[in-house]
Design a protein around this motif. Sequence first.
Motif, PDB file in Angstrom:
ATOM      1  N   THR A   1       0.841  -1.199   0.000  1.00 39.13           N
ATOM      2  CA  THR A   1       0.000   0.000   0.000  1.00 39.13           C
ATOM      3  C   THR A   1       0.877   1.251   0.000  1.00 39.13           C
ATOM      4  OG1 THR A   1      -1.733  -1.207   1.170  1.00 39.13           O
ATOM      5  CG2 THR A   1      -1.853   1.197   1.233  1.00 39.13           C
ATOM      6  N   ALA A   2       1.925   1.238   0.809  1.00 37.15           N
ATOM      7  CA  ALA A   2       2.840   2.384   0.858  1.00 37.15           C
ATOM      8  C   ALA A   2       3.546   2.589  -0.484  1.00 37.15           C
ATOM      9  CB  ALA A   2       3.866   2.193   1.968  1.00 37.15           C
ATOM     10  N   LEU A   3       3.956   1.503  -1.140  1.00 38.50           N
ATOM     11  CA  LEU A   3       4.638   1.620  -2.435  1.00 38.50           C
ATOM     12  C   LEU A   3       3.754   2.282  -3.484  1.00 38.50           C
ATOM     13  CD1 LEU A   3       6.454  -1.842  -2.674  1.00 38.50           C
ATOM     14  CD2 LEU A   3       7.530   0.401  -2.391  1.00 38.50           C
ATOM     15  N   VAL A   4       2.451   2.016  -3.418  1.00 38.01           N
ATOM     16  CA  VAL A   4       1.525   2.592  -4.393  1.00 38.01           C
ATOM     17  C   VAL A   4       1.106   4.012  -3.999  1.00 38.01           C
ATOM     18  CG1 VAL A   4      -0.779   2.353  -5.424  1.00 38.01           C
ATOM     19  CG2 VAL A   4       0.707   0.359  -5.222  1.00 38.01           C
ATOM     20  N   LEU A   5       0.847   4.244  -2.726  1.00 40.73           N
ATOM     21  CA  LEU A   5       0.340   5.558  -2.306  1.00 40.73           C
ATOM     22  C   LEU A   5       1.431   6.624  -2.155  1.00 40.73           C
ATOM     23  CD1 LEU A   5      -2.424   4.618   0.276  1.00 40.73           C
ATOM     24  CD2 LEU A   5      -2.668   5.194  -2.143  1.00 40.73           C
ATOM     25  N   GLU A   6       2.650   6.191  -1.858  1.00 39.16           N
ATOM     26  CA  GLU A   6       3.729   7.145  -1.619  1.00 39.16           C
ATOM     27  C   GLU A   6       3.950   8.115  -2.777  1.00 39.16           C
ATOM     28  OE1 GLU A   6       7.947   5.804  -0.854  1.00 39.16           O
ATOM     29  OE2 GLU A   6       7.151   5.986   1.183  1.00 39.16           O
ATOM     30  N   PRO A   7       4.039   7.661  -4.033  1.00 41.62           N
ATOM     31  CA  PRO A   7       4.235   8.627  -5.126  1.00 41.62           C
ATOM     32  C   PRO A   7       3.054   9.588  -5.281  1.00 41.62           C
ATOM     33  CG  PRO A   7       4.637   6.385  -5.904  1.00 41.62           C
ATOM     34  CD  PRO A   7       4.082   6.284  -4.519  1.00 41.62           C
ATOM     35  N   VAL A   8       1.862   9.118  -4.988  1.00 40.18           N
ATOM     36  CA  VAL A   8       0.671   9.975  -5.107  1.00 40.18           C
ATOM     37  C   VAL A   8       0.722  11.085  -4.064  1.00 40.18           C
ATOM     38  CG1 VAL A   8      -1.849  10.035  -4.972  1.00 40.18           C
ATOM     39  CG2 VAL A   8      -0.712   8.081  -6.021  1.00 40.18           C
ATOM     40  N   VAL A   9       0.972  10.713  -2.826  1.00 42.72           N
ATOM     41  CA  VAL A   9       1.007  11.682  -1.742  1.00 42.72           C
ATOM     42  C   VAL A   9       2.234  12.579  -1.862  1.00 42.72           C
ATOM     43  CG1 VAL A   9       1.177  11.915   0.773  1.00 42.72           C
ATOM     44  CG2 VAL A   9      -0.317  10.184  -0.213  1.00 42.72           C
ATOM     45  N   ASP A  10       3.368  11.992  -2.199  1.00 45.52           N
ATOM     46  CA  ASP A  10       4.608  12.751  -2.284  1.00 45.52           C
ATOM     47  C   ASP A  10       4.514  13.871  -3.311  1.00 45.52           C
ATOM     48  OD1 ASP A  10       7.326  12.793  -1.131  1.00 45.52           O
ATOM     49  OD2 ASP A  10       7.942  12.533  -3.224  1.00 45.52           O
ATOM     50  N   SER A  11       3.772  13.651  -4.388  1.00 45.90           N
ATOM     51  CA  SER A  11       3.661  14.672  -5.439  1.00 45.90           C
ATOM     52  C   SER A  11       2.894  15.902  -4.977  1.00 45.90           C
ATOM     53  CB  SER A  11       3.010  14.079  -6.691  1.00 45.90           C
ATOM     54  OG  SER A  11       1.652  13.792  -6.451  1.00 45.90           O
ATOM     55  N   THR A  12       2.184  15.807  -3.846  1.00 49.24           N
ATOM     56  CA  THR A  12       1.418  16.952  -3.348  1.00 49.24           C
ATOM     57  C   THR A  12       2.219  17.803  -2.362  1.00 49.24           C
ATOM     58  OG1 THR A  12       0.456  15.745  -1.481  1.00 49.24           O
ATOM     59  CG2 THR A  12      -0.738  15.654  -3.584  1.00 49.24           C
ATOM     60  N   PHE A  13       3.386  17.325  -1.923  1.00 48.57           N
ATOM     61  CA  PHE A  13       4.179  18.054  -0.939  1.00 48.57           C
ATOM     62  C   PHE A  13       4.949  19.201  -1.576  1.00 48.57           C
ATOM     63  CE2 PHE A  13       4.722  14.064   1.899  1.00 48.57           C
ATOM     64  CZ  PHE A  13       3.461  14.256   2.417  1.00 48.57           C
ATOM     65  N   SER A  14       5.286  20.152  -0.763  1.00 45.07           N
ATOM     66  CA  SER A  14       6.117  21.266  -1.179  1.00 45.07           C
ATOM     67  C   SER A  14       7.521  20.757  -1.512  1.00 45.07           C
ATOM     68  CB  SER A  14       6.207  22.287  -0.040  1.00 45.07           C
ATOM     69  OG  SER A  14       7.279  23.181  -0.257  1.00 45.07           O
ATOM     70  N   PRO A  15       8.180  21.354  -2.487  1.00 50.14           N
ATOM     71  CA  PRO A  15       9.558  20.949  -2.775  1.00 50.14           C
ATOM     72  C   PRO A  15      10.511  21.281  -1.620  1.00 50.14           C
ATOM     73  CG  PRO A  15       8.887  22.757  -4.216  1.00 50.14           C
ATOM     74  CD  PRO A  15       7.689  22.356  -3.432  1.00 50.14           C
ATOM     75  N   PHE A  16      10.054  22.100  -0.685  1.00 54.19           N
ATOM     76  CA  PHE A  16      10.866  22.465   0.475  1.00 54.19           C
ATOM     77  C   PHE A  16      10.569  21.592   1.688  1.00 54.19           C
ATOM     78  CE2 PHE A  16      10.392  26.332  -2.079  1.00 54.19           C
ATOM     79  CZ  PHE A  16      11.719  26.484  -2.449  1.00 54.19           C
ATOM     80  N   SER A  17       9.797  20.524   1.497  1.00 49.98           N
ATOM     81  CA  SER A  17       9.490  19.589   2.575  1.00 49.98           C
ATOM     82  C   SER A  17      10.466  18.423   2.485  1.00 49.98           C
ATOM     83  CB  SER A  17       8.048  19.090   2.410  1.00 49.98           C
ATOM     84  OG  SER A  17       7.785  18.046   3.294  1.00 49.98           O
ATOM     85  N   PHE A  18      11.226  18.182   3.555  1.00 51.83           N
ATOM     86  CA  PHE A  18      12.264  17.162   3.523  1.00 51.83           C
ATOM     87  C   PHE A  18      12.045  16.032   4.518  1.00 51.83           C
ATOM     88  CE2 PHE A  18      14.189  20.884   1.677  1.00 51.83           C
ATOM     89  CZ  PHE A  18      14.869  20.366   0.594  1.00 51.83           C
ATOM     90  N   GLY A  19      11.292  16.271   5.579  1.00 51.08           N
ATOM     91  CA  GLY A  19      11.179  15.298   6.663  1.00 51.08           C
ATOM     92  C   GLY A  19      10.441  14.028   6.286  1.00 51.08           C
ATOM     93  N   PHE A  20      11.045  12.894   6.575  1.00 48.85           N
ATOM     94  CA  PHE A  20      10.446  11.568   6.417  1.00 48.85           C
ATOM     95  C   PHE A  20       9.964  11.289   5.003  1.00 48.85           C
ATOM     96  CE2 PHE A  20       9.869  12.884  10.840  1.00 48.85           C
ATOM     97  CZ  PHE A  20      10.571  11.873  11.472  1.00 48.85           C
TER      98      PHE A  20
END
Length: 183
Positions: free
Chosen positions: A150-169
């Motif tokens: 589930t993490a492998l599939v959802l991670e790219p979806v969620v990650d694309s919504t983060f700010s480019p200045f977000s680095f944590g975890f």
Amino acid sequence: MYKGPLPFDKNLMKLKKGLDPALLHEGKGDWTLTVHRRHVAARASGCEDTPPVGPFLMGRIACASVMREAITALTADGCKAPGLDGTRLEELDNSEAWSLSRQLARSIAEPRSYRPGPDQKKLIPKEGKKGEFRELTIQRSEDRVVGKATALVLEPVVDSTFSPFSFGFRPGRHRLEAVGTAL
């Protein structure tokens, strides 16, 4: 915003016909995740010809090759504790790992079929701190695989919504990059 056909992957054009190219395997174990990441990237870049990712998520999670990739990811860092069922994923041979992957994929695909098992809480003494404990939660091996898939599939979806200045975890982001960006 890009409005033309998808220049980087003709396979994504199949999405318009309701087919999921990520599930049309070509013998590669990571094919589903590679096409999934391309689909997410195309959607995140504003390509209007790319259908939404959402309707395809469950099918991609319930894919045996994604489950197999999850087992590979979970065993990559060496020996782990056994699950509640006593199973250590790294002790499975390739055939057994694929068998487990197919079984879990079928269970996820069938509505209301998969049920996570009970977790076990265990207190472990803290090193160097007499009388203090930390609590560990131990899951079944199958639940670890489903969670990782589930993490492998959802991670790219969620990650694309983060700010480019977000680095944590975030995968592929390191504290040194954050320091470099700040400087």
